[in-house]
Design a protein around this motif. Structure first.
Motif, short mmCIF file in Angstrom:
data_model
loop_
_atom_site.label_atom_id
_atom_site.label_comp_id
_atom_site.label_asym_id
_atom_site.label_seq_id
_atom_site.Cartn_x
_atom_site.Cartn_y
_atom_site.Cartn_z
N GLU A 1 6.27 51.85 -10.69
CA GLU A 1 4.95 51.68 -11.27
C GLU A 1 4.78 50.26 -11.80
N LYS A 2 5.81 49.77 -12.52
CA LYS A 2 5.73 48.40 -13.04
C LYS A 2 5.75 47.40 -11.90
N ALA A 3 6.46 47.73 -10.83
CA ALA A 3 6.55 46.82 -9.69
C ALA A 3 5.18 46.61 -9.04
N LYS A 4 4.30 47.62 -9.14
CA LYS A 4 2.98 47.47 -8.56
C LYS A 4 2.20 46.35 -9.25
N MET A 5 2.42 46.22 -10.58
CA MET A 5 1.71 45.21 -11.34
C MET A 5 2.49 43.90 -11.38
N ASP A 6 3.80 44.00 -11.47
CA ASP A 6 4.64 42.80 -11.57
C ASP A 6 5.83 42.97 -10.62
N PRO A 7 5.79 42.36 -9.45
CA PRO A 7 6.85 42.53 -8.47
C PRO A 7 8.22 42.11 -8.97
N SER A 8 8.28 41.21 -9.94
CA SER A 8 9.58 40.78 -10.45
C SER A 8 10.32 41.90 -11.16
N LYS A 9 9.58 42.99 -11.53
CA LYS A 9 10.21 44.12 -12.21
C LYS A 9 10.55 45.24 -11.24
N ALA A 10 10.46 44.99 -9.96
CA ALA A 10 10.83 46.01 -8.97
C ALA A 10 12.32 46.32 -9.09
N PRO A 11 12.69 47.57 -8.99
CA PRO A 11 14.11 47.91 -9.09
C PRO A 11 14.89 47.31 -7.93
N ALA A 12 15.99 46.67 -8.25
CA ALA A 12 16.82 46.06 -7.21
C ALA A 12 17.94 47.03 -6.88
N PHE A 13 17.85 47.63 -5.73
CA PHE A 13 18.87 48.56 -5.29
C PHE A 13 19.12 48.32 -3.81
N VAL A 14 20.32 48.63 -3.38
CA VAL A 14 20.64 48.47 -1.97
C VAL A 14 19.91 49.55 -1.19
N LEU A 15 19.16 49.16 -0.19
CA LEU A 15 18.38 50.12 0.59
C LEU A 15 19.30 51.11 1.29
N PRO A 16 18.88 52.36 1.40
CA PRO A 16 19.69 53.37 2.08
C PRO A 16 20.02 52.96 3.51
N ASN B 1 2.72 41.62 2.41
CA ASN B 1 2.33 41.79 3.81
C ASN B 1 0.89 41.35 4.06
N GLU B 2 0.35 40.60 3.09
CA GLU B 2 -0.95 39.97 3.28
C GLU B 2 -0.79 38.48 3.56
N THR B 3 0.03 37.82 2.73
CA THR B 3 0.28 36.39 2.93
C THR B 3 1.60 36.14 3.65
N TRP B 4 2.50 37.13 3.64
CA TRP B 4 3.84 37.05 4.24
C TRP B 4 4.70 35.99 3.56
N ALA B 5 4.38 35.70 2.32
CA ALA B 5 5.20 34.80 1.51
C ALA B 5 6.05 35.63 0.56
N THR B 6 7.19 35.07 0.15
CA THR B 6 8.04 35.77 -0.81
C THR B 6 7.35 35.79 -2.17
N VAL B 7 7.39 36.95 -2.81
CA VAL B 7 6.76 37.12 -4.12
C VAL B 7 7.67 36.61 -5.22
N ASN B 8 8.96 36.76 -5.03
CA ASN B 8 9.93 36.25 -5.99
C ASN B 8 11.10 35.64 -5.21
N GLY B 9 11.97 34.95 -5.92
CA GLY B 9 13.07 34.27 -5.26
C GLY B 9 14.18 35.22 -4.81
N TRP B 10 14.99 34.75 -3.87
CA TRP B 10 16.14 35.52 -3.43
C TRP B 10 17.16 35.61 -4.55
N LYS B 11 17.75 36.80 -4.69
CA LYS B 11 18.83 37.00 -5.67
C LYS B 11 19.92 37.87 -5.05
#
Length: 306
Positions: free
Chosen positions: A70-85, A265-275
C-alpha cells in the motif's frame, strides 16, 4: 528473508572455490569482523539491545513504518524488497536428482521458469518501444547490469570494512542494512579492517533475470537481476594501526548477488536506485520443492484477496 545461521566460510587452497552455506552478503559482514558476535547470537538480542548497539542507524530505521504494498503505491522507495519467487540459480549437475521421474520434473521446472522469465522480460522490452521502428526504452543488455552488480558488491564490502554505515545504507536494502550496521557498531574499539578484491576467478554472469508487476499497482514493475560472482577476497584486521596476528585471510567465494530496483511502465525509467537485496543459494531439488509450496500458498492468498 535471510537465514540466521552461523557463518559457513572457510579458507581453501588457492584455485579452489567455496560456496557459502549461508547468505554471502551477510557472511561478508561476519567474515570481516570475526571477533564480533556471530549473526545467530545477534539475532537473539532484543530490539532494545539492538538499538543500543546500532545507534542512530537503528533509531532512524525504527521510526520508519514497515514496508508494504500500500505504501509502495504512494512511495516506491518503501516497496518491500524481497527476492522474487522462483529465482532459479541452477546448481551443479551433481545436485540434480538421480532418479528419472524426479529428474524430468526438475528439468521441466528449469525450462518453465527460464522460459517465462525470458518471455516476460522481452514482453516488457517490446512494450517500451515508443514506435514500431523506434528503439526500446527498456534496455536488457547484460554488460551494464553485471557492471552495476560488481560495483555494488565492491562498494558494500568496502563500506563494511571502513565501518561506513552511511554509505552502506545507500548500497543495501534496509532489511540488510540493520544487521550489518549492528555488526559495525559491535566492532571492538580500535579495531579496523581492510578488504581487497584480489581477482575474479570467473567472469561474473547473470543467472536470473526477472521483471514482475508489483501487485496492487498499474504502473510499477519490480526488476531483479541475480549475478554469480566467483572471486578471491582478502581481509586483514588491524588493532590500533597494527595488523592482528593471524587475521589475514584469503577466501575463494561464489556469491549469487541479487540486486533490485523498480521501474515505471509508463516512462520505463528506474524509480529508485539499484540496491543489493540479498543473495540466494542454488535451487537444489529440495529447495525447489519448498519453493513450489511457497508459490502455491502465495497463489492461494492472492486468489483469496480478489
Amino acid at each position: 528473508m535471510l537465514a540466521a545461521t552461523k557463518l559457513g566460510l572457510r579458507a581453501r587452497a588457492p584455485g579452489s572455490l567455496t560456496t557459502t552455506a549461508t547468505s554471502p552478503v551477510m557472511a561478508a559482514g561476519r567474515a570481516l569482523f570475526s571477533t564480533s558476535e556471530n549473526w545467530a547470537a545477534a539475532n537473539r538480542r532484543s530490539q532494545t539491545t539492538i538499538r543500543k548497539h546500532a545507534g542512530n542507524a537503528m533509531k532512524q530505521t525504527s521510526k520508519q513504518p514497515a514496508p508494504s504494498l500500500e505504501k509502495a503505491k504512494m512511495d516506491p522507495s518503501k516497496a518491500p524488497a524481497f527476492v522474487l519467487p522462483e529465482t532459479f540459480v541452477i546448481p551443479p549437475l551433481s545436485r540434480f536428482p538421480k532418479q528419472f521421474k524426479p529428474l524430468m520434473s526438475y528439468l521441466w521446472g528449469i525450462i518453465r521458469v527460464k522460459t517465462l522469465d525470458f518471455l516476460l522480460s522481452r514482453q516488457y522490452r517490446f512494450s517500451s518501444m515508443p514506435g514500431w521502428r523506434q528503439k526500446p526504452l527498456l534496455s536488457l543488455k547484460k554488460a551494464p547490469l553485471i557492471a552495476q552488480t560488481k560495483a555494488l558488491h565492491r562498494q558494500m564490502n568496502e563500506a563494511i570494512a571502513l565501518g561506513d554505515a552511511e554509505m552502506l545504507e545507500k548500497i543495501v536494502d534496509s532489511y540488510l542494512y540493520v544487521p550489518l550496521a549492528v555488526n559495525i557498531e559491535q566492532r571492538p574499539k580500535g579495531r579496523t579492517c581492510t578488504w581487497e578484491l584480489v581477482r575474479y576467478n570467473k567472469e561474473p554472469r547473470i543467472v536470473s533475470h526477472k521483471i514482475f508487476p508489483l501487485q496492487g499497482t498499474k504502473d510499477k514493475l519490480l526488476w531483479q537481476v541475480t549475478v554469480s560472482i566467483a572471486s578471491r577476497q582478502r581481509v586483514v584486521q588491524h588493532e590500533r594501526g597494527k595488523v592482528v596476528p593471524g587475521s589475514e585471510k584469503e577466501l575463494d567465494l561464489v556469491e549469487n548477488v541479487v540486486i533490485g530496483t523498480m521501474i515505471s511502465n509508463e516512462t520505463w525509467a528506474t524509480v529508485n536506485g539499484w540496491k543489493i537485496i540479498s543473495t540466494v543459494q542454488p535451487m537444489t531439488p529440495e529447495k525447489w520443492e519448498r519453493e513450489q509450496e511457497t508459490v502455491k500458498l502465495l497463489a492461494e492468498a492472492g486468489a483469496g484477496s480478489n
